[in-house]
Design a protein around this motif. Structure first.
Motif, PDB file in Angstrom:
ATOM      1  N   SER A 103     -29.035 -19.797  23.159  1.00  0.00           N
ATOM      2  CA  SER A 103     -28.128 -19.623  22.289  1.00  0.00           C
ATOM      3  C   SER A 103     -28.431 -20.012  20.763  1.00  0.00           C
ATOM      4  CB  SER A 103     -26.802 -20.643  22.528  1.00  0.00           C
ATOM      5  OG  SER A 103     -27.409 -22.017  22.211  1.00  0.00           O
ATOM      6  N   ARG A 104     -27.726 -19.289  19.882  1.00  0.00           N
ATOM      7  CA  ARG A 104     -28.055 -19.466  18.438  1.00  0.00           C
ATOM      8  C   ARG A 104     -27.933 -20.813  17.915  1.00  0.00           C
ATOM      9  NH1 ARG A 104     -30.484 -15.656  15.794  1.00  0.00           N
ATOM     10  NH2 ARG A 104     -30.474 -16.305  13.525  1.00  0.00           N
ATOM     11  N   SER A 105     -28.778 -21.553  17.213  1.00  0.00           N
ATOM     12  CA  SER A 105     -28.347 -22.660  16.661  1.00  0.00           C
ATOM     13  C   SER A 105     -28.040 -22.752  15.068  1.00  0.00           C
ATOM     14  CB  SER A 105     -29.511 -23.812  16.443  1.00  0.00           C
ATOM     15  OG  SER A 105     -30.084 -23.809  17.771  1.00  0.00           O
ATOM     16  N   VAL A 132     -40.102 -22.106   6.027  1.00  0.00           N
ATOM     17  CA  VAL A 132     -38.944 -22.521   6.706  1.00  0.00           C
ATOM     18  C   VAL A 132     -38.661 -21.150   7.495  1.00  0.00           C
ATOM     19  CG1 VAL A 132     -36.278 -22.499   6.017  1.00  0.00           C
ATOM     20  CG2 VAL A 132     -38.180 -23.446   4.365  1.00  0.00           C
ATOM     21  N   CYS A 133     -38.161 -21.665   8.713  1.00  0.00           N
ATOM     22  CA  CYS A 133     -37.576 -21.103   9.795  1.00  0.00           C
ATOM     23  C   CYS A 133     -38.257 -19.747  10.180  1.00  0.00           C
ATOM     24  CB  CYS A 133     -36.154 -20.587   9.523  1.00  0.00           C
ATOM     25  SG  CYS A 133     -35.239 -20.235  10.924  1.00  0.00           S
ATOM     26  N   ALA A 134     -38.167 -18.532   9.943  1.00  0.00           N
ATOM     27  CA  ALA A 134     -38.804 -17.382  10.180  1.00  0.00           C
ATOM     28  C   ALA A 134     -40.410 -17.530   9.598  1.00  0.00           C
ATOM     29  CB  ALA A 134     -38.166 -16.213   9.507  1.00  0.00           C
ATOM     30  N   GLU A 148     -29.426 -24.942   9.584  1.00  0.00           N
ATOM     31  CA  GLU A 148     -30.071 -24.195  10.543  1.00  0.00           C
ATOM     32  C   GLU A 148     -29.189 -22.830  10.757  1.00  0.00           C
ATOM     33  OE1 GLU A 148     -31.611 -26.124  13.973  1.00  0.00           O
ATOM     34  OE2 GLU A 148     -29.748 -27.043  14.271  1.00  0.00           O
ATOM     35  N   ASN A 149     -30.033 -21.906  10.984  1.00  0.00           N
ATOM     36  CA  ASN A 149     -29.240 -20.605  11.585  1.00  0.00           C
ATOM     37  C   ASN A 149     -30.538 -19.772  12.435  1.00  0.00           C
ATOM     38  OD1 ASN A 149     -28.127 -18.531  12.453  1.00  0.00           O
ATOM     39  ND2 ASN A 149     -27.145 -17.931  10.634  1.00  0.00           N
ATOM     40  N   HIS A 150     -30.942 -19.947  13.640  1.00  0.00           N
ATOM     41  CA  HIS A 150     -31.813 -19.329  14.227  1.00  0.00           C
ATOM     42  C   HIS A 150     -31.569 -19.296  15.829  1.00  0.00           C
ATOM     43  CE1 HIS A 150     -33.783 -23.247  15.580  1.00  0.00           C
ATOM     44  NE2 HIS A 150     -32.864 -23.515  14.908  1.00  0.00           N
ATOM     45  N   GLY A 151     -32.273 -18.207  16.370  1.00  0.00           N
ATOM     46  CA  GLY A 151     -32.191 -18.085  17.786  1.00  0.00           C
ATOM     47  C   GLY A 151     -33.674 -18.773  18.679  1.00  0.00           C
ATOM     48  N   GLY A 152     -34.530 -18.962  17.649  1.00  0.00           N
ATOM     49  CA  GLY A 152     -35.865 -19.337  18.224  1.00  0.00           C
ATOM     50  C   GLY A 152     -35.869 -20.868  18.741  1.00  0.00           C
ATOM     51  N   GLY A 203     -36.874 -18.298   5.326  1.00  0.00           N
ATOM     52  CA  GLY A 203     -36.264 -17.709   6.530  1.00  0.00           C
ATOM     53  C   GLY A 203     -36.081 -16.286   6.291  1.00  0.00           C
ATOM     54  N   GLY A 204     -35.769 -15.553   7.350  1.00  0.00           N
ATOM     55  CA  GLY A 204     -35.584 -14.142   7.406  1.00  0.00           C
ATOM     56  C   GLY A 204     -34.869 -13.550   8.863  1.00  0.00           C
ATOM     57  N   GLU A 205     -34.231 -12.552   8.697  1.00  0.00           N
ATOM     58  CA  GLU A 205     -33.451 -11.900   9.928  1.00  0.00           C
ATOM     59  C   GLU A 205     -34.766 -11.306  10.789  1.00  0.00           C
ATOM     60  OE1 GLU A 205     -30.292  -9.392   8.834  1.00  0.00           O
ATOM     61  OE2 GLU A 205     -29.659 -11.007   7.390  1.00  0.00           O
ATOM     62  N   ASP A 206     -34.447 -11.019  12.047  1.00  0.00           N
ATOM     63  CA  ASP A 206     -35.460 -10.561  13.041  1.00  0.00           C
ATOM     64  C   ASP A 206     -36.312  -9.419  12.444  1.00  0.00           C
ATOM     65  OD1 ASP A 206     -34.561 -12.406  14.493  1.00  0.00           O
ATOM     66  OD2 ASP A 206     -33.475 -11.217  16.031  1.00  0.00           O
ATOM     67  N   GLY A 207     -35.805  -8.356  11.979  1.00  0.00           N
ATOM     68  CA  GLY A 207     -36.382  -7.179  11.462  1.00  0.00           C
ATOM     69  C   GLY A 207     -37.325  -7.307  10.336  1.00  0.00           C
ATOM     70  N   PRO A 208     -36.769  -7.941   9.199  1.00  0.00           N
ATOM     71  CA  PRO A 208     -37.641  -8.318   7.979  1.00  0.00           C
ATOM     72  C   PRO A 208     -38.826  -9.422   8.444  1.00  0.00           C
ATOM     73  CG  PRO A 208     -35.313  -8.293   7.424  1.00  0.00           C
ATOM     74  CD  PRO A 208     -35.475  -8.103   8.642  1.00  0.00           C
ATOM     75  N   GLN A 209     -38.475 -10.314   9.460  1.00  0.00           N
ATOM     76  CA  GLN A 209     -39.495 -11.278   9.866  1.00  0.00           C
ATOM     77  C   GLN A 209     -40.688 -10.536  10.494  1.00  0.00           C
ATOM     78  OE1 GLN A 209     -37.907 -14.360  12.307  1.00  0.00           O
ATOM     79  NE2 GLN A 209     -39.749 -14.910  13.304  1.00  0.00           N
ATOM     80  N   ARG A 210     -40.600  -9.522  11.285  1.00  0.00           N
ATOM     81  CA  ARG A 210     -41.596  -8.786  11.941  1.00  0.00           C
ATOM     82  C   ARG A 210     -42.265  -8.046  10.798  1.00  0.00           C
ATOM     83  NH1 ARG A 210     -38.646  -5.178  15.882  1.00  0.00           N
ATOM     84  NH2 ARG A 210     -40.471  -4.048  15.786  1.00  0.00           N
TER      85      ARG A 210
HETATM   86  N1  GLN Z   1     -35.101 -14.531  12.832  1.00  0.00           N
HETATM   87  C1  GLN Z   1     -35.276 -15.880  13.350  1.00  0.00           C
HETATM   88  C2  GLN Z   1     -34.638 -16.446  14.393  1.00  0.00           C
HETATM   89  O1  GLN Z   1     -33.222 -16.151  14.448  1.00  0.00           O
HETATM   90  C3  GLN Z   1     -35.267 -16.936  11.957  1.00  0.00           C
HETATM   91  C4  GLN Z   1     -34.077 -16.935  11.430  1.00  0.00           C
HETATM   92  C5  GLN Z   1     -34.025 -17.928  10.072  1.00  0.00           C
HETATM   93  O2  GLN Z   1     -34.970 -17.785   9.184  1.00  0.00           O
HETATM   94  N2  GLN Z   1     -32.952 -18.279   9.598  1.00  0.00           N
HETATM   95  O3  GLN Z   1     -34.883 -17.507  15.049  1.00  0.00           O
END
Ligand code: GLN
Length: 233
Positions: free
Chosen positions: A128-130, A94-96, A147-151, A63-70
């Motif tokens: 909303s964020r989960s 996982v996630c991102a 989980e922790n994501h907005g997608g 997983g990753g935050e939005d910037g690092p994900q891009r």
């Molecule tokens: N940045 C993505 C989101 O918020 C993925 C977050 C994550 O990997 N935890 O949806």
């Protein structure tokens, strides 16, 4: 008795500095360790920023935050990763990582970014964020994690979800992740393979092509306790 295997199983954790929230890099350690304890030579390779992607049997995306994900998506799109997956490598995302493999994903501000297009899925921004516990039914198993994501991820018509959500949201409140060919994807952090050792073994078995002997590690005991705690009394 552990079965002796001569081949080396290479497990590559991709861009752990960008895609490694919540200790997702631990998924590689779990796979390598559970393989070694069954007599398999496992080599764990972290692939850092600027390094070539080596040939591997299993690639891990965390997983990753939005910037690092891009940034990770951009770097992977210019690398040999897609070719290696097309050639038959296994991926656990996982996630991102799950979002990046699809056609597109949206991050803060609803801007849409092109994904790697390896899987027919799309991620839009949810309302909303989960954040919290995530449990899903996968066959006769229960996947546990958080989980922790907005997608919000929508699967294409030919793509099977990985699990049916029991708690939390996963892709959309009904299903979590996807499983297609050699790609396994979930929204669950934990690291997910440490919390769900059965899943680590399923991934290993799919790559090795044979059934592994059961193990009784602390992780296996903790998993059994978590499932017992989830069952209605
Ligand atoms: N940045 C993505 C989101 O918020 C993925 C977050 C994550 O990997 N935890 O949806």
């Amino acid at each position: 008795m552990a079965r002796e295997v001569n081949t080396v199983l290479t497990i590559a954790t991709l861009l752990p500095d960008l895609l490694g929230t919540y200790g997702d890099g631990g998924n590689g350690l779990v796979l390598a360790q559970r393989a070694r304890q069954r007599g398999v030579h496992a080599l764990l390779v972290p692939v850092e920023l600027g390094q070539e992607i080596p040939e591997a049997s299993i690639y891990l995306l965390g997983g990753g935050e939005d910037g690092p994900q891009r940034l990770a998506c951009d770097l992977l799109s210019k690398s040999s990763f897609k070719q290696r997956v097309d050639n038959g490598a296994t991926v656990v995302a996982v996630c991102a990582g799950l979002q990046i493999l699809g056609h597109s994903f949206s991050v803060e501000g609803n801007d849409r970014y092109q994904g790697l297009g390896l899987v027919d899925v799309e991620t839009t921004r949810g309302t909303s964020r989960s954040v919290g516990e995530l449990c899903a039914r996968v066959g006769d198993r229960t996947l546990v994690g958080f989980e922790n994501h907005g997608g919000h991820t929508t699967l294409g018509p030919g793509i099977s979800p990985f699990g049916q959500v029991l708690r939390g949201r996963g892709n959309d409140g009904a299903v979590d992740g996807y499983r297609t060919g050699r790609i396994w994807a979930t929204y669950a952090h934990g690291p997910v393979l440490a919390l769900n050792p059965w899943l680590a073994d399923l991934v290993l078995e799919s790559v090795l092509g044979y059934e592994l002997e059961p193990m009784q590690s602390v992780a296996d005991q903790l998993y059994a306790e978590r499932c017992a705690a989830l069952s209605p009394r």
